[in-house]
Design a protein around this motif. Structure first.
Motif, PDB file in Angstrom:
ATOM      1  N   LEU A  10       0.832  -1.201   0.000  1.00 52.95           N
ATOM      2  CA  LEU A  10       0.000   0.000   0.000  1.00 52.95           C
ATOM      3  C   LEU A  10       0.868   1.252   0.000  1.00 52.95           C
ATOM      4  O   LEU A  10       0.635   2.197  -0.743  1.00 52.95           O
ATOM      5  CB  LEU A  10      -0.908   0.001   1.229  1.00 52.95           C
ATOM      6  CG  LEU A  10      -1.802   1.248   1.397  1.00 52.95           C
ATOM      7  CD1 LEU A  10      -2.723   1.397   0.194  1.00 52.95           C
ATOM      8  CD2 LEU A  10      -2.618   1.129   2.670  1.00 52.95           C
ATOM      9  N   GLY A  34     -11.617   7.619  -8.536  1.00 55.58           N
ATOM     10  CA  GLY A  34     -11.948   7.549  -7.118  1.00 55.58           C
ATOM     11  C   GLY A  34     -13.423   7.784  -6.912  1.00 55.58           C
ATOM     12  O   GLY A  34     -14.194   7.956  -7.851  1.00 55.58           O
ATOM     13  N   TYR A 121     -13.933  -0.245  10.542  1.00 52.90           N
ATOM     14  CA  TYR A 121     -14.009  -0.005   9.099  1.00 52.90           C
ATOM     15  C   TYR A 121     -12.590   0.173   8.563  1.00 52.90           C
ATOM     16  O   TYR A 121     -11.829   1.012   9.036  1.00 52.90           O
ATOM     17  CB  TYR A 121     -14.842   1.236   8.787  1.00 52.90           C
ATOM     18  CG  TYR A 121     -14.883   1.579   7.314  1.00 52.90           C
ATOM     19  CD1 TYR A 121     -15.631   0.799   6.433  1.00 52.90           C
ATOM     20  CD2 TYR A 121     -14.153   2.654   6.809  1.00 52.90           C
ATOM     21  CE1 TYR A 121     -15.654   1.097   5.073  1.00 52.90           C
ATOM     22  CE2 TYR A 121     -14.178   2.962   5.452  1.00 52.90           C
ATOM     23  CZ  TYR A 121     -14.933   2.176   4.590  1.00 52.90           C
ATOM     24  OH  TYR A 121     -14.952   2.462   3.238  1.00 52.90           O
ATOM     25  N   ASP A 122     -12.225  -0.618   7.565  1.00 57.01           N
ATOM     26  CA  ASP A 122     -10.899  -0.581   6.961  1.00 57.01           C
ATOM     27  C   ASP A 122     -10.802   0.624   6.020  1.00 57.01           C
ATOM     28  O   ASP A 122     -11.589   0.750   5.075  1.00 57.01           O
ATOM     29  CB  ASP A 122     -10.658  -1.883   6.193  1.00 57.01           C
ATOM     30  CG  ASP A 122      -9.259  -1.984   5.611  1.00 57.01           C
ATOM     31  OD1 ASP A 122      -8.458  -1.039   5.780  1.00 57.01           O
ATOM     32  OD2 ASP A 122      -8.963  -3.024   4.984  1.00 57.01           O
ATOM     33  N   GLY A 124      -8.507   1.180   3.923  1.00 55.24           N
ATOM     34  CA  GLY A 124      -7.668   0.852   2.775  1.00 55.24           C
ATOM     35  C   GLY A 124      -8.203   1.340   1.443  1.00 55.24           C
ATOM     36  O   GLY A 124      -7.465   1.925   0.642  1.00 55.24           O
ATOM     37  N   GLU A 125      -9.495   1.109   1.182  1.00 54.42           N
ATOM     38  CA  GLU A 125     -10.059   1.515  -0.107  1.00 54.42           C
ATOM     39  C   GLU A 125     -10.095   3.028  -0.257  1.00 54.42           C
ATOM     40  O   GLU A 125      -9.841   3.561  -1.347  1.00 54.42           O
ATOM     41  CB  GLU A 125     -11.464   0.926  -0.275  1.00 54.42           C
ATOM     42  CG  GLU A 125     -11.482  -0.576  -0.509  1.00 54.42           C
ATOM     43  CD  GLU A 125     -10.667  -0.969  -1.730  1.00 54.42           C
ATOM     44  OE1 GLU A 125     -10.798  -0.292  -2.772  1.00 54.42           O
ATOM     45  OE2 GLU A 125      -9.898  -1.943  -1.642  1.00 54.42           O
ATOM     46  N   LEU A 126     -10.398   3.738   0.812  1.00 58.08           N
ATOM     47  CA  LEU A 126     -10.418   5.202   0.749  1.00 58.08           C
ATOM     48  C   LEU A 126      -9.007   5.751   0.555  1.00 58.08           C
ATOM     49  O   LEU A 126      -8.814   6.761  -0.140  1.00 58.08           O
ATOM     50  CB  LEU A 126     -11.036   5.784   2.021  1.00 58.08           C
ATOM     51  CG  LEU A 126     -12.563   5.645   2.139  1.00 58.08           C
ATOM     52  CD1 LEU A 126     -13.033   6.010   3.542  1.00 58.08           C
ATOM     53  CD2 LEU A 126     -13.253   6.529   1.095  1.00 58.08           C
ATOM     54  N   LYS A 128      -6.607   4.252  -1.088  1.00 59.59           N
ATOM     55  CA  LYS A 128      -6.281   4.018  -2.493  1.00 59.59           C
ATOM     56  C   LYS A 128      -7.051   4.966  -3.407  1.00 59.59           C
ATOM     57  O   LYS A 128      -6.490   5.567  -4.333  1.00 59.59           O
ATOM     58  CB  LYS A 128      -6.610   2.575  -2.868  1.00 59.59           C
ATOM     59  CG  LYS A 128      -5.715   1.544  -2.205  1.00 59.59           C
ATOM     60  CD  LYS A 128      -6.179   0.129  -2.592  1.00 59.59           C
ATOM     61  CE  LYS A 128      -5.368  -0.939  -1.876  1.00 59.59           C
ATOM     62  NZ  LYS A 128      -5.855  -2.302  -2.189  1.00 59.59           N
ATOM     63  N   ALA A 129      -8.340   5.118  -3.163  1.00 65.01           N
ATOM     64  CA  ALA A 129      -9.183   5.933  -4.035  1.00 65.01           C
ATOM     65  C   ALA A 129      -8.747   7.396  -4.023  1.00 65.01           C
ATOM     66  O   ALA A 129      -8.814   8.086  -5.041  1.00 65.01           O
ATOM     67  CB  ALA A 129     -10.652   5.817  -3.612  1.00 65.01           C
ATOM     68  N   GLU A 327     -16.776   8.942   2.572  1.00 67.54           N
ATOM     69  CA  GLU A 327     -15.869   9.746   1.746  1.00 67.54           C
ATOM     70  C   GLU A 327     -15.658  11.125   2.365  1.00 67.54           C
ATOM     71  O   GLU A 327     -14.518  11.611   2.473  1.00 67.54           O
ATOM     72  CB  GLU A 327     -16.435   9.882   0.330  1.00 67.54           C
ATOM     73  CG  GLU A 327     -15.654  10.836  -0.568  1.00 67.54           C
ATOM     74  CD  GLU A 327     -14.243  10.379  -0.860  1.00 67.54           C
ATOM     75  OE1 GLU A 327     -13.380  11.268  -1.085  1.00 67.54           O
ATOM     76  OE2 GLU A 327     -13.982   9.169  -0.861  1.00 67.54           O
TER      77      GLU A 327
END
Length: 441
Positions: A10, A34, A121-122, A124-126, A128-129, A327
């Motif tokens: 990451l 994103g 809540y992870d 990780g996706e936010l 990356k986005a 977000e």
């Protein structure tokens, strides 16, 4: 995937974006890959409300550090702030269905006050986005959150302050007795020799050469040694704990340097004006009476241990899985952790979670007290590595409970009421009882 491999990947993925982002905390995606785009951001924003919860942090502190910045950056977001006032603990809010969007979590209570409440809540996706640059942070802080979560998830981003260990000293007492001041880079053996000279009785008054905040120096020990073994239901590395216990006990064996009868009294003893030195945290919430002329030097080093600064890690901004505005909540976190906000924090004496030299070097320079202190002592050594965490398949207990068991046994040991083997055996027995309680839930 292995947790450390995951976070390394990451970090590598975000590193390429660093120069474009400028390393700040208010980056925006530059393409439509994103959750939102530049074009989206040009549109009028729908008004939303975010509930932010931070136990132990006053509304005044939150407002001073963050509110005006957030209001200017996000005029469409109304930030409602809640701390743990009577009847408003996080558990009570969750039970009532009033679940915050953002929570200030920490490592010792991550399990009980976040994950066990089913809020995890992870991010990780936010991350990356938003192409968010994770290399901005001291890697020990981000890695500790990954390790503490025990799933490979990043449940929060590190927010100041954190609390590095230093050695306080009372300049007036050293002047009174004609003893040279302590200096950066000392060993515990050297501090012990100074404590011998400073522990004395004069005019019927007992002056102690040394005291310590044992919540801090046992937990944030130089070996980064955990209390509970990461791989078994027992005390971790008993021999190293013997070394740590014995190192500190010798100070309390000195004439005129008897430990206080309670841990709270010992932790706060420096404020009475009769303590020459105290090992304690640099802590913006620590109150030292203004009549005491004090300064700090780096934490002493222990033989056989890395030359690092023991530190209680920072808190973290976390998002709840129930939030309907993840977000927006992440963008709020980005702003609260920006270079600009952390620079202002640093000037006030609040140690940064960033690696940026400009921000680190500003520590205390705008503060009426810290501005005249040896603040370089805080960064004289790099922070200690985080303590190893329990294997995911093993039952765990709160870090704060583990520390409590440890220092509760140190007092009778330091008083000479128990030998080191008995004290540590009692620590292990208490840990096993806590584990059984946890298993029975």
């Amino acid at each position: 995937m292995n947790r450390k491999v995951w976070i390394a990947a990451l970090l590598a993925a975000t590193a390429a974006y660093t120069s474009a982002c400028g390393g700040g905390g208010s980056q925006s995606p530059s393409s439509g890959d994103g959750p939102s785009t530049v074009k989206d951001q040009d549109k009028p924003k729908e008004p939303i409300e975010l509930l932010v919860y931070a136990a132990g942090v006053s509304a005044e502190e939150f407002d001073t550090r963050f509110r005006s910045v957030l209001k200017n950056k996000f005029p469409h977001i109304t930030v409602n702030y809640q701390t743990n006032t009577k009847g408003n603990s996080l558990a009570e809010l969750v039970s009532a269905g009033t679940i915050p969007d953002l929570i200030r979590t920490d490592i010792p209570t991550l399990k009980s006050s976040y994950l066990d409440l089913q809020l995890g809540y992870d991010l990780g996706e936010l991350i990356k986005a938003n192409k968010y640059d994770m290399t901005r942070f001291d890697p020990s802080f981000t890695q500790e959150m990954v390790d503490a979560g025990r799933t490979g998830a990043i449940y929060g981003l590190p927010v100041p302050p954190y609390f590095p260990t230093v050695l306080y000293y009372n300049k007036s007492l050293f002047d009174k007795f004609g003893v040279p001041y302590p200096k950066d880079g000392m060993t515990w053996d050297e501090v012990y020799e100074i404590a011998k000279k400073m522990s004395r009785t004069e005019g019927g008054v007992v002056y102690r050469g040394f005291s310590a905040n044992f919540n801090s120096i046992l937990r944030d020990n130089p070996f980064s040694l955990p209390v509970l073994d990461p791989s078994a239901d027992k005390l971790a590395d008993t021999e190293k704990w013997k070394t740590i216990f014995n190192n500190y006990k010798r100070f309390y064996d000195l004439p005129n340097n008897t430990i206080e009868t309670t841990m709270n009294a010992e932790n706060n003893a420096f404020g009475n004006g009769r303590i020459a030195m105290q090992a304690n945290q640099h802590n913006i919430y620590l109150v030292i009476p203004p009549e005491i002329d004090w300064d700090i030097v780096s934490q002493p080093t222990m033989a056989g241990a890395p030359k690092r600064t023991g530190q209680r890690g920072p808190a973290y901004w976390s998002i709840t899985r129930q939030s309907k505005h993840k977000e927006e909540a992440f963008r709020v976190i980005m702003e609260m952790l920006s270079d600009e906000v952390q620079l202002e924090d640093s000037k006030k004496g609040i140690p940064t979670t960033l690696v940026k030299k400009e921000v680190r070097d500003a520590l205390g320079k705008g503060h009426p007290v810290y501005g005249s202190k040896n603040m370089k002592a805080i960064s004289y050594y790099e922070p200690s590595a985080p303590t190893p965490k329990r294997k995911p398949e093993l039952v765990d207990i709160n870090g704060s409970s583990q520390t409590s068991v440890l220092y509760q046994q140190f007092i009778p040991f330091a008083q000479g009421k128990k030998d080191v083997n008995t004290a540590l055996r009692d620590v292990e027995e208490s840990l096993k009882k806590l584990l059984e309680q946890e298993k029975s839930k």
